[in-house]
Design a protein around this motif. Structure first.
Motif, PDB file in Angstrom:
ATOM      1  N   LEU A   6       5.787 -44.292   1.155  1.00  0.00           N
ATOM      2  CA  LEU A   6       6.214 -44.244  -0.218  1.00  0.00           C
ATOM      3  C   LEU A   6       6.715 -42.755  -0.486  1.00  0.00           C
ATOM      4  N   GLN A   7       6.253 -41.793   0.025  1.00  0.00           N
ATOM      5  CA  GLN A   7       6.601 -40.470  -0.048  1.00  0.00           C
ATOM      6  C   GLN A   7       8.140 -40.327   0.037  1.00  0.00           C
ATOM      7  N   ARG A   8       8.824 -41.081   1.257  1.00  0.00           N
ATOM      8  CA  ARG A   8       9.978 -40.895   1.837  1.00  0.00           C
ATOM      9  C   ARG A   8      10.953 -41.681   0.935  1.00  0.00           C
ATOM     10  N   LEU A   9      10.434 -42.656  -0.059  1.00  0.00           N
ATOM     11  CA  LEU A   9      11.353 -43.600  -0.680  1.00  0.00           C
ATOM     12  C   LEU A   9      11.910 -42.875  -1.936  1.00  0.00           C
ATOM     13  N   GLY A  10      11.228 -41.910  -2.399  1.00  0.00           N
ATOM     14  CA  GLY A  10      11.686 -41.317  -3.667  1.00  0.00           C
ATOM     15  C   GLY A  10      10.983 -41.936  -4.961  1.00  0.00           C
ATOM     16  N   PRO A  11      11.053 -41.354  -5.940  1.00  0.00           N
ATOM     17  CA  PRO A  11       9.868 -42.004  -7.181  1.00  0.00           C
ATOM     18  C   PRO A  11      10.321 -43.160  -7.481  1.00  0.00           C
ATOM     19  N   LYS A  12      11.532 -43.677  -7.742  1.00  0.00           N
ATOM     20  CA  LYS A  12      11.764 -44.856  -8.472  1.00  0.00           C
ATOM     21  C   LYS A  12      11.444 -46.180  -7.417  1.00  0.00           C
ATOM     22  N   LEU A  13      11.791 -45.981  -6.035  1.00  0.00           N
ATOM     23  CA  LEU A  13      11.468 -46.927  -5.212  1.00  0.00           C
ATOM     24  C   LEU A  13       9.950 -46.917  -4.897  1.00  0.00           C
ATOM     25  N   ALA A  14       9.458 -45.754  -4.794  1.00  0.00           N
ATOM     26  CA  ALA A  14       8.095 -45.669  -4.372  1.00  0.00           C
ATOM     27  C   ALA A  14       7.117 -46.379  -5.589  1.00  0.00           C
ATOM     28  N   ALA A  15       7.656 -46.100  -6.726  1.00  0.00           N
ATOM     29  CA  ALA A  15       7.020 -46.737  -7.838  1.00  0.00           C
ATOM     30  C   ALA A  15       6.978 -48.266  -7.908  1.00  0.00           C
ATOM     31  N   ALA A  16       8.327 -48.800  -7.501  1.00  0.00           N
ATOM     32  CA  ALA A  16       8.355 -50.127  -7.448  1.00  0.00           C
ATOM     33  C   ALA A  16       7.553 -50.831  -6.086  1.00  0.00           C
ATOM     34  N   MET A  17       7.545 -50.104  -5.259  1.00  0.00           N
ATOM     35  CA  MET A  17       6.648 -50.432  -3.900  1.00  0.00           C
ATOM     36  C   MET A  17       5.093 -50.442  -4.457  1.00  0.00           C
ATOM     37  N   GLN A  18       4.526 -49.487  -4.893  1.00  0.00           N
ATOM     38  CA  GLN A  18       3.230 -49.208  -5.426  1.00  0.00           C
ATOM     39  C   GLN A  18       2.878 -50.360  -6.432  1.00  0.00           C
ATOM     40  N   ARG A  19       3.829 -50.666  -7.181  1.00  0.00           N
ATOM     41  CA  ARG A  19       3.571 -51.940  -8.265  1.00  0.00           C
ATOM     42  C   ARG A  19       3.196 -53.276  -7.635  1.00  0.00           C
ATOM     43  N   VAL A  20       3.895 -53.397  -6.592  1.00  0.00           N
ATOM     44  CA  VAL A  20       3.809 -54.612  -5.812  1.00  0.00           C
ATOM     45  C   VAL A  20       2.442 -54.419  -5.049  1.00  0.00           C
ATOM     46  N   LEU A  21       2.435 -53.390  -4.138  1.00  0.00           N
ATOM     47  CA  LEU A  21       1.029 -53.248  -3.295  1.00  0.00           C
ATOM     48  C   LEU A  21      -0.156 -53.270  -4.242  1.00  0.00           C
ATOM     49  N   GLU A  22      -0.221 -52.755  -5.584  1.00  0.00           N
ATOM     50  CA  GLU A  22      -1.355 -53.191  -6.269  1.00  0.00           C
ATOM     51  C   GLU A  22      -1.729 -54.409  -6.741  1.00  0.00           C
ATOM     52  N   LYS A  23      -0.885 -55.394  -6.763  1.00  0.00           N
ATOM     53  CA  LYS A  23      -0.880 -56.739  -6.959  1.00  0.00           C
ATOM     54  C   LYS A  23      -1.633 -57.500  -5.891  1.00  0.00           C
ATOM     55  N   TYR A  24      -1.942 -56.897  -4.614  1.00  0.00           N
ATOM     56  CA  TYR A  24      -2.614 -57.554  -3.494  1.00  0.00           C
ATOM     57  C   TYR A  24      -3.559 -56.516  -2.826  1.00  0.00           C
ATOM     58  N   PRO A  25      -4.443 -56.226  -3.742  1.00  0.00           N
ATOM     59  CA  PRO A  25      -5.413 -55.189  -3.171  1.00  0.00           C
ATOM     60  C   PRO A  25      -6.212 -55.894  -1.823  1.00  0.00           C
ATOM     61  N   GLN A  26      -6.450 -57.088  -1.896  1.00  0.00           N
ATOM     62  CA  GLN A  26      -7.206 -57.727  -0.807  1.00  0.00           C
ATOM     63  C   GLN A  26      -6.498 -57.348   0.403  1.00  0.00           C
ATOM     64  N   ARG A  27      -5.165 -57.182   0.460  1.00  0.00           N
ATOM     65  CA  ARG A  27      -4.459 -56.936   1.877  1.00  0.00           C
ATOM     66  C   ARG A  27      -4.058 -55.307   1.952  1.00  0.00           C
ATOM     67  N   ALA A  28      -4.781 -54.778   1.470  1.00  0.00           N
ATOM     68  CA  ALA A  28      -4.638 -53.062   1.509  1.00  0.00           C
ATOM     69  C   ALA A  28      -4.744 -52.851   3.144  1.00  0.00           C
ATOM     70  N   GLY A  29      -3.897 -52.035   3.634  1.00  0.00           N
ATOM     71  CA  GLY A  29      -3.622 -51.612   5.043  1.00  0.00           C
ATOM     72  C   GLY A  29      -3.033 -52.683   6.124  1.00  0.00           C
ATOM     73  N   GLN A  30      -2.722 -53.941   5.410  1.00  0.00           N
ATOM     74  CA  GLN A  30      -2.039 -54.885   6.024  1.00  0.00           C
ATOM     75  C   GLN A  30      -0.660 -55.239   5.583  1.00  0.00           C
ATOM     76  N   GLY A  31      -0.044 -55.911   6.620  1.00  0.00           N
ATOM     77  CA  GLY A  31       1.315 -56.397   5.916  1.00  0.00           C
ATOM     78  C   GLY A  31       1.256 -57.469   4.989  1.00  0.00           C
ATOM     79  N   LEU A  32       2.102 -57.496   4.110  1.00  0.00           N
ATOM     80  CA  LEU A  32       2.381 -58.682   3.014  1.00  0.00           C
ATOM     81  C   LEU A  32       3.095 -59.752   3.613  1.00  0.00           C
ATOM     82  N   PRO A  33       2.553 -60.981   4.127  1.00  0.00           N
ATOM     83  CA  PRO A  33       3.407 -61.964   4.788  1.00  0.00           C
ATOM     84  C   PRO A  33       4.188 -62.832   3.477  1.00  0.00           C
TER      85      PRO A  33
END
Length: 896
Positions: free
Chosen positions: A245-272
């Protein structure tokens, strides 16, 4: 940066470019500019609902090659799954065992022609599957167990034999095969793994082929590349890390974080999988603006389509599956193969606790899936995920909704059909049935030849892996879609018996000919053949796009004739049929093959004309309706119907609008399918600017009713369906006539006037009707086919989403079968009235023996309607009535 400037420079004109009503061609112009760095050879915006796996995509910065591989089991249960990964952008590797190939060659036991496939036969059917589903893309043949057959001379013998066999069959895979330095295949010793020279040679050649492929060399815009990288980060096995996330920059990292927070049950795993709205958020971060206008939505959809075609994601253009975006194909296939598998080879903990249950045995011994078993099979998935998985299986014809009993819907899984043949008591007396051969082939010689020998069939036919199971699936849908006298099918992996109203269809696989035999019962089977042709057309359009299905009849004993050629020669009144330089008298052909010859109509005369707008739901509805109409007409009229359905009625080489207008001019009953999708184009702001063929059909039908040529106009009104449950809304409440233009569609009106002036000059001129007046005219027609009323009685209490899905399809089939019953009653009434007007006594004639029917009809004078001349179309009502009366009389027997 240049790509970013190009995109920003076009933002101001987006709304104008994507004004309402712009079609696919306009979208292509925009995507070529917006994706200007992409070399998009064939970007299909109206893509079929399919599964595409990405194999190779070269990064722009350097030589880094990203390759995704997918391995599918070779067992027969997995054959129907081939449609889920065979694509033109793929590199296909087909595996076989070198020791078995060599042993079969030495023993002369390569081709058995029975249900137990040899290694060579299994290799060939996989190659058949490749060329039937794709037309480009490299193909590797890999032979394992090279340590058992290590002698180079023996390996060369196997290579030469395989090459000769493919050459003799003129197999299209030859042009695509990637060969090793010595052989047609790559021999590998899988005991040594990566240390084996054969494995190393294969790996080197595979990487070189991937690097040189179009998919790897294709350049794409920076935003698309960024979006793909975000998706790759999301699906990575370890999941997205803080460093990512740090390498992505603020805007892309924020978008990624928004998606990841939607699937907390798969934290630390890939999103299929993610939702389409999640992909939209990532897209907005990449392009630098939000999706607000219609132009923004179109741009986003173009990116989604392109990522799907590249295999980066899997997305379906259906109403229920549109929110789903699969980012890892293995997730989807793992879920499906939880159901479709061999429990003895692929054991799951579920098997130990459920193997004693009757529903479990039904699934893995008979291929019947009860909805109540799905939650246990897919216990690792949520209710919504289970519903989506089942919907995907239905879409891919991996599961077919059927009725186990009137109040117990379920699914047939063709891939799990048993190997053992159905019991004899479940099969009809096949000695009294008529045999038709389905010859699948990619060879032009098979399609153009008048007659064929057995050797030619063996050489040119291709029966791909899973083809028989897929045909069973499609025909089962037709069988269940008839909605009357439903009987449980008696099916196996090589033989199947399906009930079709009062009739039974039996299918048998013919491994020696690489064909499928269909056995049909009835005095005349022309209408059953039409349903079979329609089913094969659907099979070709959805799965085997590069395969041609030809219907053949064995006659005499040593030759096979194309059924269409036989019917065409009969209609031209030839006195003899010339086969292999031997003339066969017309009377003998009449006696032997009268069941294949048209008996109820001349060319150009239709009992019913089906008008509809092409689309996912409308296509399925009309197919079910036409099948049920044919079956019910055979039961009520005791004769076949000539139904104009463009899928099978339009002939190659004929003008499209000329053909359907001619057919409509000779039709007794017209059934327009009125849906929101059919009306959508008519409601657009530019609805009067170009020819609309559905509007043309409706306008012409209203005109023919006014002048008295068309006897009945029976619209079938289908309301919108929302959600998983089959609850159809009232279409009348969804339509506002003020939305339609009060102007005349001039191009459509001009084309109709030209046709009437050329072919119906004795009739009055065409009224100038606006688009709104045409729609109002159709809605004003009296019709009992209000589908939302017909379906209300079918609603039942449902306990799960999967049960709702099963009920959806069976209820829909029942609704369209009821519509077919209404229309068949109308046809009966019209034919009865016309017979009575022309002096026919006793109303409808009884059924007739086949020989009498054949004799009376085959002595008829030749038809003059085939040329679509003015005289042919200008028949008045009396002449049409005379044709109906005379031909219906002919079916009652007599010498003619």
């Amino acid at each position: 940066q240049q790509q970013q400037q190009q995109l920003q420079g076009t933002e101001g004109s987006e709304d104008e470019e994507f004004s309402e009503g712009d079609g696919v061609s306009r979208r292509r112009e925009v995507v070529q500019r917006k994706l200007s760095a992409a070399t998009i050879e064939q970007l299909h915006f109206n893509r079929s609902q399919d599964l595409v796996f990405k194999l190779a995509q070269q990064q722009q910065q350097g030589d880094d090659l990203r390759m995704h591989t997918f391995d599918l089991g070779g067992q027969a249960q997995f054959w129907p799954l081939t449609i889920m990964f065979l694509r033109n952008r793929s590199i296909t590797l087909v595996y076989s065992r070198l020791d078995q190939l060599y042993k079969e060659m030495i023993e002369g036991n390569e081709i058995k022609g029975d249900n137990e496939l040899t290694a060579l036969e299994e290799l060939i059917i996989w190659l058949d599957a490749v060329v039937s589903a794709t037309d480009v893309g490299p193909v590797f043949v890999v032979c394992t167990h090279a340590d058992v057959v290590s002698d180079a001379t023996q390996q060369a013998q196997v290579s030469k034999r395989l090459d000769q066999l493919l050459q003799s069959r003129e197999h299209r895979v030859l042009a695509r095969l990637v060969r090793s330095q010595q052989f047609i295949f790559f021999p590998v010793n899988n005991r040594l793994c990566g240390q084996d020279e054969g494995v190393q040679a294969l790996r080197t050649c595979l990487q070189r082929t991937a690097e040189e492929s179009d998919a790897a060399r294709q350049q794409v815009p920076l935003q698309l590349r960024m979006l793909e990288d975000l998706l790759a980060t999301l699906t990575r096995a370890g999941g997205a890390t803080a460093e990512d996330l740090q390498r992505l920059g603020p805007k892309l990292a924020a978008a990624m974080q928004r998606v990841l927070e939607k699937y907390p049950q798969r934290a630390g795993q890939g999103l299929p999988r993610i939702d389409l709205i999640d992909l939209q958020h990532l897209f907005e971060a990449c392009v630098g603006h939000t999706v607000r206008s219609k132009a923004d939505e179109e741009e986003f959809r173009l990116y989604v389509d392109f990522l799907h075609l590249q295999g980066v994601i899997t997305h379906f253009n259906t109403s229920t599956l549109d929110p789903l975006v699969v980012t890892d194909p293995s997730w989807l296939l793992s879920s499906i193969t939880t159901i479709i598998r061999r429990p003895d080879l692929h054991r799951l903990p579920f098997d130990e606790t459920n193997c004693h249950r009757l529903v479990y045995k039904d699934l893995y011994e008979r291929g019947l899936l009860h909805p109540e078993l799905v939650p246990d099979l897919l216990s690792a998935y949520s209710e919504l995920e289970r519903a989506r998985i089942k919907e995907i299986m239905l879409l891919a014809r991996l599961a077919i909704p059927i009725l186990f009993s009137p109040d117990h819907p379920g699914f047939l899984v063709p891939a799990l059909l048993p190997q053992t043949l159905p019991a004899e008591e479940h099969l009809p007396d096949m000695s009294q049935m008529h045999s038709i051969i389905i010859a699948p082939s990619s060879s032009t010689g098979l399609v153009t030849s008048t007659y064929l020998t057995q050797a030619q069939l063996e050489a040119h036919c291709h029966l791909p892996a899973g083809c028989f199971a897929n045909l069973i699936a499609f025909l089962t849908q037709v069988s269940q879609g008839c909605g009357i006298n439903m009987r449980a099918p008696a099916l196996s992996r090589t033989v199947g018996a399906l009930g079709l109203g009062l009739h039974t269809i039996v299918l048998r696989e013919l491994p020696d000919l690489h064909c499928i035999e269909v056995l049909l019962e009835g005095d005349n089977i022309v209408s059953l053949l039409q349903m079979l042709l329609q089913t094969l057309a659907s099979l070709r359009n959805t799965i085997y796009g590069h395969l041609t299905f030809t219907l053949l009849v064995q006659y005499p004993a040593n030759l096979y004739i194309r059924v269409t050629d036989l019917q065409a020669r009969y209609q031209t009144q030839q006195h003899a049929l010339l086969l292999a330089n031997q003339p066969i008298p017309r009377e003998q052909v009449q006696h032997d093959l009268g069941h294949l010859l048209p008996i109820e109509f001349t060319e150009g005369f239709c009992h019913c004309f089906v008008s509809y707008r092409h689309g996912e739901r409308d296509n399925r509805a009309t197919a079910q309706f036409v099948s049920a109409l044919q079956v019910q007409a055979m039961m009520k009229l005791k004769m076949q119907l000539n139904v104009f359905h463009d899928v099978v009625s339009l002939k190659a080489g004929q003008l499209f609008d000329e053909s359907f207008l001619t057919a409509l001019a000779h039709t007794l009953v017209c059934t327009p399918f009125v849906t929101l999708s059919a009306l959508r184009r008519m409601r657009q702001s530019n609805a009067t600017e170009a020819i609309d063929h559905v509007l043309m059909e409706w306008t012409f039908a209203l005109y023919l009713m006014k002048v008295g040529r068309l006897k009945r106009l029976v619209p079938i009104f289908i309301g919108p369906i929302s959600g998983w449950k089959f609850e159809m809304k009232n279409l009348f409440e969804e339509v506002n006539f003020a939305d339609f233009s009060d102007q005349v569609n001039e191009p459509t009106h001009a084309r109709l006037c030209a046709f009437i002036n050329a072919h119906l000059p004795h009739l009055p001129p065409l009224d100038r009707l606006s688009v709104r007046e045409v729609v109002q005219g159709i809605f004003a027609c009296k019709s009992e086919c209000l589908c939302w009323e017909l379906q209300q009685e079918q609603n039942q209490s449902q306990h799960s989403t999967v049960e709702q899905i099963a009920n959806n399809h069976t209820n829909a089939a029942t609704v369209y079968a009821r519509c077919a019953g209404i229309v068949s009653n109308v046809v009966v009434q019209v034919v009865t009235e016309m017979n009575q007007q022309n002096g026919a006594e006793g109303g409808l004639p009884p059924a007739s023996p086949r020989r009498s029917v054949s004799t009376s009809v085959l002595t008829r004078e030749p038809s003059h309607t085939s040329g679509h001349t003015a005289a042919a179309v200008a028949d008045d009502d009396a002449s049409i009535a005379a044709v109906v009366s005379a031909e219906t009389k002919s079916s009652s027997g007599g010498s003619g």
